[in-house]
Write an enzyme that holds these catalytic residues in place. Structure first.
Site, PDB file in Angstrom:
ATOM      1  N   ARG A 126     -12.124 -16.460 -27.485  1.00  0.00           N
ATOM      2  CA  ARG A 126     -11.509 -17.180 -28.613  1.00  0.00           C
ATOM      3  C   ARG A 126      -9.999 -16.984 -28.647  1.00  0.00           C
ATOM      4  NH1 ARG A 126     -14.440 -12.692 -30.344  1.00  0.00           N
ATOM      5  NH2 ARG A 126     -13.691 -11.395 -32.076  1.00  0.00           N
TER       6      ARG A 126
ATOM      7  N   GLU B 128     -10.417  -7.555 -30.775  1.00  0.00           N
ATOM      8  CA  GLU B 128     -10.716  -7.347 -32.193  1.00  0.00           C
ATOM      9  C   GLU B 128     -11.221  -5.919 -32.416  1.00  0.00           C
ATOM     10  OE1 GLU B 128     -10.173  -7.528 -35.080  1.00  0.00           O
ATOM     11  OE2 GLU B 128     -10.959  -9.449 -35.800  1.00  0.00           O
TER      12      GLU B 128
HETATM   13  O1  LIG Z   1     -14.662  -9.653 -36.125  1.00  0.00           O
HETATM   14  C1  LIG Z   1     -14.794 -10.456 -37.072  1.00  0.00           C
HETATM   15  O2  LIG Z   1     -15.859 -10.599 -37.691  1.00  0.00           O
HETATM   16  C2  LIG Z   1     -13.623 -11.307 -37.487  1.00  0.00           C
HETATM   17  O3  LIG Z   1     -12.887 -11.666 -36.379  1.00  0.00           O
HETATM   18  C3  LIG Z   1     -12.732 -10.594 -38.461  1.00  0.00           C
HETATM   19  O4  LIG Z   1     -13.548 -10.168 -39.446  1.00  0.00           O
HETATM   20  P1  LIG Z   1     -13.029  -9.594 -40.833  1.00  0.00           P
HETATM   21  O5  LIG Z   1     -12.326 -10.708 -41.550  1.00  0.00           O
HETATM   22  O6  LIG Z   1     -14.306  -9.171 -41.503  1.00  0.00           O
HETATM   23  O7  LIG Z   1     -12.142  -8.436 -40.544  1.00  0.00           O
END
Ligand SMILES: O=C(O)[C@H](O)COP(=O)(O)O
Length: 211
Positions: free
Chosen positions: A61, A88
């Site tokens: 992504r 992430e």
């Molecule tokens: O990893 C995730 O679920 C999203 O990219 C970010 O999630 P969050 O807004 O719960 O931090």
């Protein structure tokens, strides 16, 4: 004045749309996510920037968002460095769970703490501090030296890996970072001083659209 650092969160992913905790899982962008990435790229084209290098994570992504930004600024073939240091935050045992189901199970407050607090990790996953502990060394050794050489650097990454950078760049407290959400596909343009502090920040879009 030194160089320019542009941070952009990837466009909406399939799991953002489904309201699932994602972390290191690897869903693609939705059609809206593609539109958001292109809109972010167009905003940067209108801003008039040309990049010297791009960085992104090991996740699709962010990589696709990075490429769409580069396509929009007319730099489709720019050197692009991928590294999982920019991934992430690892959502651990929450990965793949629905965020509303998690609120029903553990309560609104607990889920908010896992999602937005600085130092409380979700079960089996990374806190924002843990995320910063891998994002920051990468920023300091790989990205910042290029900015300080006067280069214009694009970083296309994730809500929480970028929050860990923004927290330090914007000098946010633990309380302030709790309230910060980054909108998908909205570029943040930082001009840095020679001592690596922030000289100016322009947000090219509506950050209040963040969820
Ligand atoms: O990893 C995730 O679920 C999203 O990219 C970010 O999630 P969050 O807004 O719960 O931090």
């Amino acid at each position: 004045m030194s160089g320019t650092l542009v941070l952009v969160r990837h466009g909406q992913s399939d799991w953002n749309l489904k309201n699932l905790f994602t972390g290191w899982r690897d869903p693609d962008l939705t059609d809206l996510g593609v539109q958001e990435a292109n809109a972010g790229g167009k905003a940067l084209a209108d801003y008039g920037i040309k990049f010297d290098v791009a960085y992104t994570s090991s996740l699709i992504r962010a990589q696709r968002t990075c490429q769409m930004v580069l396509d929009n600024v007319g730099q489709s073939n720019l050197e692009t460095i991928r590294d999982e240091a920019l991934n992430e935050r690892d959502y651990g045992d929450l990965s793949g769970l629905n965020k509303d189901d998690a609120r029903a199970k553990w309560g609104e407050d607990q889920v908010h703490i896992w999602r937005r607090s600085y130092d409380i990790p979700p079960p089996g996953g990374e806190s924002l501090r843990d995320t910063g502990a891998r994002v920051w060394p990468y920023y300091l050794t790989e990205i910042l030296p290029r900015v300080l050489r006067g280069e214009k650097v694009l970083v296309a990454a994730h809500g929480n890996s970028l929050r860990s950078l923004v927290m330090v760049l914007d000098k946010l407290s633990k309380d302030e970072i709790l309230k910060l959400n980054l909108a998908t596909g909205v570029p943040m343009v930082y001009k840095l001083n020679a001592d690596s502090t922030v000289a100016s920040k322009d947000v090219l879009g509506d950050m209040s659209a963040a969820h």
